[in-house]
Design a protein around this motif. Structure first.
Motif, PDB file in Angstrom:
ATOM      1  N   ASP A  92       2.959   2.161   4.546  1.00 58.49           N
ATOM      2  CA  ASP A  92       2.255   3.143   5.604  1.00 58.49           C
ATOM      3  C   ASP A  92       1.032   3.853   4.538  1.00 58.49           C
ATOM      4  O   ASP A  92       0.315   4.496   5.146  1.00 58.49           O
ATOM      5  CB  ASP A  92       2.996   4.122   6.227  1.00 58.49           C
ATOM      6  CG  ASP A  92       3.764   4.857   5.138  1.00 58.49           C
ATOM      7  OD1 ASP A  92       3.545   4.867   3.976  1.00 58.49           O
ATOM      8  OD2 ASP A  92       4.819   5.541   5.818  1.00 58.49           O
ATOM      9  N   TRP A  93       1.277   3.726   3.327  1.00 58.46           N
ATOM     10  CA  TRP A  93       0.162   4.474   2.562  1.00 58.46           C
ATOM     11  C   TRP A  93      -1.018   3.230   2.093  1.00 58.46           C
ATOM     12  O   TRP A  93      -1.895   3.825   1.439  1.00 58.46           O
ATOM     13  CB  TRP A  93       0.889   4.897   1.017  1.00 58.46           C
ATOM     14  CG  TRP A  93       1.712   3.763   0.658  1.00 58.46           C
ATOM     15  CD1 TRP A  93       3.045   3.855   0.672  1.00 58.46           C
ATOM     16  CD2 TRP A  93       1.344   2.724  -0.382  1.00 58.46           C
ATOM     17  NE1 TRP A  93       3.524   2.626  -0.127  1.00 58.46           N
ATOM     18  CE2 TRP A  93       2.600   2.000  -0.922  1.00 58.46           C
ATOM     19  CE3 TRP A  93      -0.039   2.176  -0.667  1.00 58.46           C
ATOM     20  CZ2 TRP A  93       2.549   0.744  -1.693  1.00 58.46           C
ATOM     21  CZ3 TRP A  93       0.013   1.054  -1.566  1.00 58.46           C
ATOM     22  CH2 TRP A  93       1.292   0.327  -1.908  1.00 58.46           C
ATOM     23  N   VAL A 132      -4.883  -6.460   8.297  1.00 52.01           N
ATOM     24  CA  VAL A 132      -3.552  -5.905   7.698  1.00 52.01           C
ATOM     25  C   VAL A 132      -2.323  -6.463   8.273  1.00 52.01           C
ATOM     26  O   VAL A 132      -2.537  -6.218   9.677  1.00 52.01           O
ATOM     27  CB  VAL A 132      -3.456  -4.429   7.171  1.00 52.01           C
ATOM     28  CG1 VAL A 132      -2.226  -4.022   6.965  1.00 52.01           C
ATOM     29  CG2 VAL A 132      -4.487  -4.193   6.490  1.00 52.01           C
ATOM     30  N   PRO A 133      -1.369  -7.198   7.825  1.00 50.03           N
ATOM     31  CA  PRO A 133      -0.106  -7.340   8.538  1.00 50.03           C
ATOM     32  C   PRO A 133       0.277  -6.230   9.606  1.00 50.03           C
ATOM     33  O   PRO A 133       0.471  -4.897   9.016  1.00 50.03           O
ATOM     34  CB  PRO A 133       0.788  -7.903   7.455  1.00 50.03           C
ATOM     35  CG  PRO A 133      -0.069  -8.063   6.266  1.00 50.03           C
ATOM     36  CD  PRO A 133      -0.927  -7.165   6.314  1.00 50.03           C
ATOM     37  N   GLU A 134       0.815  -6.550  10.681  1.00 49.07           N
ATOM     38  CA  GLU A 134       1.327  -5.563  11.627  1.00 49.07           C
ATOM     39  C   GLU A 134       2.680  -4.990  11.103  1.00 49.07           C
ATOM     40  O   GLU A 134       3.289  -3.746  11.390  1.00 49.07           O
ATOM     41  CB  GLU A 134       1.574  -5.907  13.077  1.00 49.07           C
ATOM     42  CG  GLU A 134       0.092  -6.214  13.591  1.00 49.07           C
ATOM     43  CD  GLU A 134      -0.017  -6.819  15.046  1.00 49.07           C
ATOM     44  OE1 GLU A 134       1.063  -6.514  15.757  1.00 49.07           O
ATOM     45  OE2 GLU A 134      -1.130  -6.802  15.726  1.00 49.07           O
ATOM     46  N   ARG A 135       3.318  -6.044  10.636  1.00 45.95           N
ATOM     47  CA  ARG A 135       4.646  -5.825  10.053  1.00 45.95           C
ATOM     48  C   ARG A 135       4.781  -5.826   8.486  1.00 45.95           C
ATOM     49  O   ARG A 135       3.994  -6.581   7.731  1.00 45.95           O
ATOM     50  CB  ARG A 135       5.675  -6.674  10.676  1.00 45.95           C
ATOM     51  CG  ARG A 135       5.978  -6.619  12.112  1.00 45.95           C
ATOM     52  CD  ARG A 135       7.137  -7.738  12.664  1.00 45.95           C
ATOM     53  NE  ARG A 135       7.195  -7.455  13.975  1.00 45.95           N
ATOM     54  CZ  ARG A 135       8.249  -8.308  14.492  1.00 45.95           C
ATOM     55  NH1 ARG A 135       8.870  -8.942  13.888  1.00 45.95           N
ATOM     56  NH2 ARG A 135       8.395  -8.050  15.918  1.00 45.95           N
ATOM     57  N   GLY A 136       5.605  -4.929   7.772  1.00 41.22           N
ATOM     58  CA  GLY A 136       5.809  -4.992   6.711  1.00 41.22           C
ATOM     59  C   GLY A 136       4.946  -4.446   5.396  1.00 41.22           C
ATOM     60  O   GLY A 136       5.120  -4.133   4.439  1.00 41.22           O
ATOM     61  N   ALA A 193      -2.479   0.641  -6.724  1.00 36.56           N
ATOM     62  CA  ALA A 193      -1.431   0.159  -5.707  1.00 36.56           C
ATOM     63  C   ALA A 193      -1.753  -0.423  -4.793  1.00 36.56           C
ATOM     64  O   ALA A 193      -1.187  -1.411  -4.414  1.00 36.56           O
ATOM     65  CB  ALA A 193      -0.437   1.282  -5.366  1.00 36.56           C
ATOM     66  N   HIS A 194      -2.837  -0.556  -4.189  1.00 30.04           N
ATOM     67  CA  HIS A 194      -3.326  -1.281  -3.187  1.00 30.04           C
ATOM     68  C   HIS A 194      -3.633  -2.816  -3.702  1.00 30.04           C
ATOM     69  O   HIS A 194      -3.475  -3.860  -2.755  1.00 30.04           O
ATOM     70  CB  HIS A 194      -4.582  -0.984  -2.401  1.00 30.04           C
ATOM     71  CG  HIS A 194      -4.361   0.358  -1.746  1.00 30.04           C
ATOM     72  ND1 HIS A 194      -5.288   1.374  -1.324  1.00 30.04           N
ATOM     73  CD2 HIS A 194      -3.219   1.114  -1.310  1.00 30.04           C
ATOM     74  CE1 HIS A 194      -5.068   2.344  -0.955  1.00 30.04           C
ATOM     75  NE2 HIS A 194      -3.783   2.253  -0.489  1.00 30.04           N
ATOM     76  N   LEU A 195      -4.125  -2.867  -4.902  1.00 29.48           N
ATOM     77  CA  LEU A 195      -4.507  -4.046  -5.499  1.00 29.48           C
ATOM     78  C   LEU A 195      -3.324  -5.024  -5.768  1.00 29.48           C
ATOM     79  O   LEU A 195      -3.282  -6.132  -5.503  1.00 29.48           O
ATOM     80  CB  LEU A 195      -5.503  -3.899  -6.571  1.00 29.48           C
ATOM     81  CG  LEU A 195      -6.728  -3.137  -6.291  1.00 29.48           C
ATOM     82  CD1 LEU A 195      -7.581  -2.993  -7.670  1.00 29.48           C
ATOM     83  CD2 LEU A 195      -7.473  -3.790  -5.440  1.00 29.48           C
ATOM     84  N   LEU A 198      -7.914  -4.327   4.903  1.00 32.73           N
ATOM     85  CA  LEU A 198      -7.445  -3.246   3.968  1.00 32.73           C
ATOM     86  C   LEU A 198      -8.786  -3.002   3.061  1.00 32.73           C
ATOM     87  O   LEU A 198      -9.851  -3.581   3.034  1.00 32.73           O
ATOM     88  CB  LEU A 198      -6.900  -4.293   2.794  1.00 32.73           C
ATOM     89  CG  LEU A 198      -6.306  -3.761   1.538  1.00 32.73           C
ATOM     90  CD1 LEU A 198      -5.289  -2.547   1.506  1.00 32.73           C
ATOM     91  CD2 LEU A 198      -5.725  -4.846   0.279  1.00 32.73           C
ATOM     92  N   CYS A 199      -8.779  -1.555   2.869  1.00 30.84           N
ATOM     93  CA  CYS A 199      -9.816  -0.816   1.940  1.00 30.84           C
ATOM     94  C   CYS A 199      -9.173  -0.144   0.880  1.00 30.84           C
ATOM     95  O   CYS A 199      -8.888   1.072   1.054  1.00 30.84           O
ATOM     96  CB  CYS A 199     -10.325   0.089   3.019  1.00 30.84           C
ATOM     97  SG  CYS A 199     -11.975   0.667   2.690  1.00 30.84           S
TER      98      CYS A 199
END
Length: 335
Positions: free
Chosen positions: A82-83, A75-79, A106-108, A100-101
């Motif tokens: 937080d959810w 997962v990118p450290e920036r951008g 919304a994650h997709l 990513l899990c």
């Protein structure tokens, strides 16, 4: 033509921003970033049944499928919002990563906003990342064979699964192949799950040598369907159910029923047709998690013939593994 402005979508309890919605992602089909985003929005609930709570590698194409691609394993450290839900995975080297899990649609769509075309979930859940809960059998057509050959082998595999007390669910790969998935209890590690896949493929090959091969080296496979046993290795993944594929037609890896498998064409399933099919017919994999199986029978088959197969070349040398050199280049001992 003026550049389209960014849009914000309400996805469940999240707000997800879509930038550059008119950027072309699939040039030959003319599909845009908005089309990809809205595709994953439409199939999201069904797709979550396949990727939910699974560490997932993202295959990203920021400039469309004709541009440079890369696999996002962290997962990118920036951008990153937080959810996002994440999980820690361990590579064959022993290095670890936070991946990513997905647990929400919304994650997709966030991943789609980041240029993701293909989702590659691990066969594990976040709570037990070292113990697969899926056995995945990849039926890979070799030159001289096609999808119809893979279909016939899929039905032979179904019979063998039944003999082992297992139920497999089929899906198209998005290309010429077929993937068979079996839900299993997470009681075996990656090495054992790979051995189960080898034992299954070896028995299928023994019964149908004219149709099936377990030969790792391409020069030995002939015009047969290859059982790609190394797809059960740690950090080896298969495109998710409902994931798009990065080809000019924007096909999707589509779950199908056994009753329809002989009648479908893999090109029937793409960015436009899959959401419509899902809305009209429902998800063929909707009940897949209702029954979970064990690998005991396949492990018995392995114990009866515990001969290792080569691992992928980027793996450390594994116990009992044969030489990683194709037969035609192997040195022959001097007579």
């Amino acid at each position: 033509m003026p550049k389209a402005e960014a849009q914000t979508y309400e996805v469940g309890k999240r707000s997800v921003r879509l930038s550059s919605p008119d950027k072309i992602v699939f040039p030959r089909a003319g599909y845009t970033k908005r089309d990809v985003f809205e595709y994953y929005l439409a199939v999201g609930e069904a797709m979550l049944r396949a990727v939910g709570d699974r560490p997932t590698t993202l295959q990203r194409f920021p400039d469309g499928i004709d541009g440079e691609a890369f696999y996002q394993k962290r997962v990118p450290e920036r951008g990153a919002p937080d959810w996002l839900t994440t999980a820690q995975i361990t590579f064959p080297s022993g290095r670890k990563a936070i991946e990513l899990c997905p647990t929400e649609v919304a994650h997709l769509v966030w991943a789609a906003q980041m240029g993701t075309i293909v989702f590659h979930p691990w066969p594990v859940r976040s709570e037990r990342p070292d113990h697969p809960d899926e056995l995945r059998i990849d039926l890979d057509p070799q030159p001289g064979t096609d999808f119809s050959d893979a279909v016939e082998v899929a039905f032979l595999a179904r019979e063998l699964f039944a003999e082992a007390g297992l139920t497999a669910y089929p899906k198209t790969s998005g290309g010429r192949g077929i993937h068979l998935f079996v839900r299993v209890r997470p009681e075996w590690d990656f090495i054992e799950a790979r051995h189960a896949a080898i034992a299954f493929g070896r028995e299928l090959e023994r019964r149908h040598p004219e149709r099936v091969t377990m030969a790792w080296w391409k020069e030995e496979r002939g015009e047969r369907i290859f059982i790609d046993f190394n797809q059960m290795c740690r950090d080896r993944t298969i495109a998710a159910a409902y994931s798009l594929r990065a080809n000019e037609r924007a096909t999707a890896s589509a779950p199908v029923t056994w009753d329809e498998l002989r009648d479908v064409d893999p090109n029937d399933f793409d960015l436009r047709t899959v959401p419509k099919r899902l809305a009209e017919s429902g998800d063929p994999w909707a009940e897949r998690d209702g029954e979970v199986f064990g690998l005991e029978k396949l492990m018995e088959w392995w114990a009866a013939d515990p001969v290792e197969q080569p691992y992928p070349p980027d793996y450390p040398k594994m116990p009992g593994e044969p030489m990683r050199v194709q037969p035609s280049r192997a040195r022959t001992p001097a007579e």
